[in-house]
Structures are given as structure tokens and as C-alpha cells.
Design a protein around this motif. Structure first.
Motif, PDB file in Angstrom:
ATOM      1  N   GLY A  18       0.809  -1.218   0.000  1.00  0.00           N
ATOM      2  CA  GLY A  18       0.000   0.000   0.000  1.00  0.00           C
ATOM      3  C   GLY A  18       0.839   1.264   0.000  1.00  0.00           C
ATOM      4  N   LEU A  19       1.968   1.218   0.698  1.00  0.00           N
ATOM      5  CA  LEU A  19       2.851   2.382   0.726  1.00  0.00           C
ATOM      6  C   LEU A  19       3.571   2.549  -0.605  1.00  0.00           C
ATOM      7  CD1 LEU A  19       4.091   4.690   2.331  1.00  0.00           C
ATOM      8  CD2 LEU A  19       5.785   3.080   3.214  1.00  0.00           C
ATOM      9  N   ASP A  20       4.024   1.446  -1.180  1.00  0.00           N
ATOM     10  CA  ASP A  20       4.657   1.494  -2.501  1.00  0.00           C
ATOM     11  C   ASP A  20       3.728   2.144  -3.526  1.00  0.00           C
ATOM     12  OD1 ASP A  20       7.298   0.793  -2.851  1.00  0.00           O
ATOM     13  OD2 ASP A  20       6.913  -1.352  -3.012  1.00  0.00           O
ATOM     14  N   GLU A  21       2.509   1.634  -3.574  1.00  0.00           N
ATOM     15  CA  GLU A  21       1.559   2.145  -4.563  1.00  0.00           C
ATOM     16  C   GLU A  21       1.199   3.606  -4.301  1.00  0.00           C
ATOM     17  OE1 GLU A  21      -3.090   1.474  -5.986  1.00  0.00           O
ATOM     18  OE2 GLU A  21      -2.070  -0.116  -4.842  1.00  0.00           O
ATOM     19  N   GLY A  22       1.017   3.942  -3.039  1.00  0.00           N
ATOM     20  CA  GLY A  22       0.606   5.304  -2.697  1.00  0.00           C
ATOM     21  C   GLY A  22       1.649   6.351  -3.027  1.00  0.00           C
ATOM     22  N   ILE A  23       2.925   6.033  -2.839  1.00  0.00           N
ATOM     23  CA  ILE A  23       3.986   7.007  -3.108  1.00  0.00           C
ATOM     24  C   ILE A  23       4.264   7.152  -4.602  1.00  0.00           C
ATOM     25  CG2 ILE A  23       6.492   7.325  -2.887  1.00  0.00           C
ATOM     26  CD1 ILE A  23       6.325   6.749  -0.011  1.00  0.00           C
ATOM     27  N   LEU A  24       4.086   6.075  -5.363  1.00  0.00           N
ATOM     28  CA  LEU A  24       4.391   6.122  -6.797  1.00  0.00           C
ATOM     29  C   LEU A  24       3.586   7.189  -7.532  1.00  0.00           C
ATOM     30  CD1 LEU A  24       4.849   2.353  -7.728  1.00  0.00           C
ATOM     31  CD2 LEU A  24       6.526   4.181  -8.064  1.00  0.00           C
ATOM     32  N   ASP A  43       0.371   8.730   7.013  1.00  0.00           N
ATOM     33  CA  ASP A  43       0.550  10.086   6.490  1.00  0.00           C
ATOM     34  C   ASP A  43       1.965  10.147   5.920  1.00  0.00           C
ATOM     35  OD1 ASP A  43      -1.955  10.895   7.246  1.00  0.00           O
ATOM     36  OD2 ASP A  43      -1.313  11.897   9.077  1.00  0.00           O
ATOM     37  N   VAL A  44       2.088  10.556   4.650  1.00  0.00           N
ATOM     38  CA  VAL A  44       3.383  10.531   3.966  1.00  0.00           C
ATOM     39  C   VAL A  44       3.656  11.881   3.324  1.00  0.00           C
ATOM     40  CG1 VAL A  44       4.791   9.354   2.236  1.00  0.00           C
ATOM     41  CG2 VAL A  44       3.041   8.078   3.458  1.00  0.00           C
ATOM     42  N   ASN A  45       4.857  12.381   3.568  1.00  0.00           N
ATOM     43  CA  ASN A  45       5.315  13.616   2.930  1.00  0.00           C
ATOM     44  C   ASN A  45       6.519  13.264   2.067  1.00  0.00           C
ATOM     45  OD1 ASN A  45       5.934  16.262   2.254  1.00  0.00           O
ATOM     46  ND2 ASN A  45       6.882  16.743   4.211  1.00  0.00           N
TER      47      ASN A  45
END
Length: 243
Positions: A185-191, A231-233
Motif C-alpha cells: 500500500g505504501l509502494d503504490e501510494g507514493i508512486l 501520512d506521507v510527505n
């Protein structure tokens, strides 16, 4: 923050924090010390003036005054005062342990004002089931698959408790996006983010931690395949010009 990709259990993710050692329930020193002193003071084996006068052990224990050891005397009233004082200290310590300290306020990427604004931001749902809201859309490039990215993150269980955070570590996390170094989920979200962007990811269980994360001091347990919130910046992409 995150664990290794669900499909690869052989390589441990640097985002997965190891569980802290479980703390054995140690007995409190004030209880342990008080009990030992009292046992020695009331032991029928200790010589006392009552026994010297031919009194029984029961009478000796109930006497107004008795001598322990050689020549040192103490009154029952004095011992009672010491016992009450120790009891009060013990109860105070117990109350402090039972009451506990207020939960530590952990640093976050989205403060109270940000949380209220999230209600008005539209939710985006992808084919995989990942959902996200763009708190701030970045102005830089999006990361190509296989490139390193530097990002700050705050990872939470659905009720908002933080279980991992780069802010607490004091430095952004750098990893190779799209290569299975973090949860899916993090991989996909940041891409699909742009540099400078701030996004909240609602990651469903199948895209999160297949084996879960054990609890640790200051960190809640994450059950296996349970939803999590990140939450990702996205700060920058090393080696990629911001054209």
C-alpha cells in the motif's frame, strides 16, 4: 513503519521495527523490603525479653515492648509508626503506578486543523483497494519505479495511535520505491505522489502487514492483515532533477 512486501518474507524490511523485549513483572522494592523487615521483626526465633521472662511466643508478640538482638530496644508504638509510614509510602507508589502517566503526544504530519480539513478532501480509491486523500499536492516530479525516495511518514492504526514514525527518529526514511522494500500500500501510494506532496493513505489489510506487528512500549499492536493509515510527505528523489 512498514514491513517487507507481503510476497517476500525472506528479506526483512528496514521499516519494520523489531519488537521490544517484554518486561517481566518485577515485584516492587518497597513491598519486598517492607515484607522482609516485618518478617524478621515478628519472627518467633528472635530473642526477646518476653521469652527471657518465660512468656509464650504469642505473649511475646503481643508485648508492649521487646528487645531484638543484643541490647537494642524498641517500643511497639515506634514499630507501629514505622509500619504505618511504610504502608503510606507503599500505597502512594502503588497509586502512581496504577494512575500512570498521560499518553505521550507524538509528532504528526497532520495536526488538528489538518484533520478537520480532511473531511472536505475527496477520497480516491484505486483498483487494488488503496484509498488516499491529498492533503497537499506536490509540485515536483513523481518517482519512477526503482528510484530511491526520501519521505517522512507517520504510521497509525485506524484509531489514530502511532506505531511508527520517521519524525520520532529525526530523519526521513529513504527506500527504493516499487521494489518491494515496503508494504504494497505504501509502494503504490507514493508512486503516484509528487515531490512536496502530503498524502494520507488508507491501506487495507491485504496491502498492509500480513503477519502483523507485535506491541511494544509506546506502540500499539497491529493485527495480521489489518488496515493501517499512513501520512506521507514526499521530500525529494535522490538523483532526479526537479524539472
Amino acid at each position: 513503519m512498514a514491513a517487507a512486501a507481503a510476497s517476500s518474507s525472506a528479506s526483512a524490511s528496514p521499516l519494520l521495527l523489531p519488537s521490544g523485549p517484554r518486561r517481566a513483572s518485577a515485584s516492587r522494592p518497597w513491598l519486598r523490603g517492607g515484607g522482609a523487615s516485618r518478617s524478621r521483626a515478628l519472627s518467633s526465633d528472635a530473642p526477646c525479653c518476653c521469652k527471657a521472662g518465660g512468656g509464650s511466643a504469642a505473649q511475646c508478640g503481643a508485648a508492649d515492648g521487646f528487645t531484638i538482638g543484643s541490647g537494642s530496644s524498641s517500643t511497639r508504638r515506634g514499630l507501629l509508626g514505622v509500619a504505618i509510614g511504610a504502608s503510606a509510602l507503599g500505597l502512594a507508589a502503588f497509586d502512581a503506578v496504577a494512575a500512570g502517566l498521560p499518553p505521550e503526544e507524538k509528532p504528526k504530519l497532520c495536526d488538528a486543523a489538518c484533520e478537520s480539513e480532511l473531511e472536505n478532501i475527496p477520497m480516491v480509491t484505486t483498483e487494488s483497494g488503496l484509498q488516499y486523500k491529498d492533503i497537499k499536492v506536490g509540485q515536483g516530479p513523481s518517482p519512477p519505479i526503482g528510484f530511491q525516495v526520501a519521505a517522512n511518514y507517520v504510521a497509525m492504526v485506524p484509531n489514530g495511535q502511532v506505531f511508527d514514525s520517521s519524525l520520532e527518529k529525526g530523519q526521513p526514511y529513504i527506500f527504493r520505491v516499487g521494489s518491494g522494500q515496503v508494504i504494497q500500500g505504501l509502494d503504490e501510494g507514493i508512486l503516484s505522489m509528487k515531490v512536496g506532496g502530503l498524502r494520507r493513505l488508507y491501506i487495507p489489510g491485504p496491502l498492509a502487514f500480513p503477519k502483523g506487528l507485535t506491541s511494544a512500549p509506546g506502540r500499539p499492536r497491529v493485527p495480521p492483515s489489518s488496515p493501517v493509515v499512513f501520512d506521507v510527505n514526499l521530500l525529494y528523489i535522490p538523483g532526479l532533477d526537479d524539472d
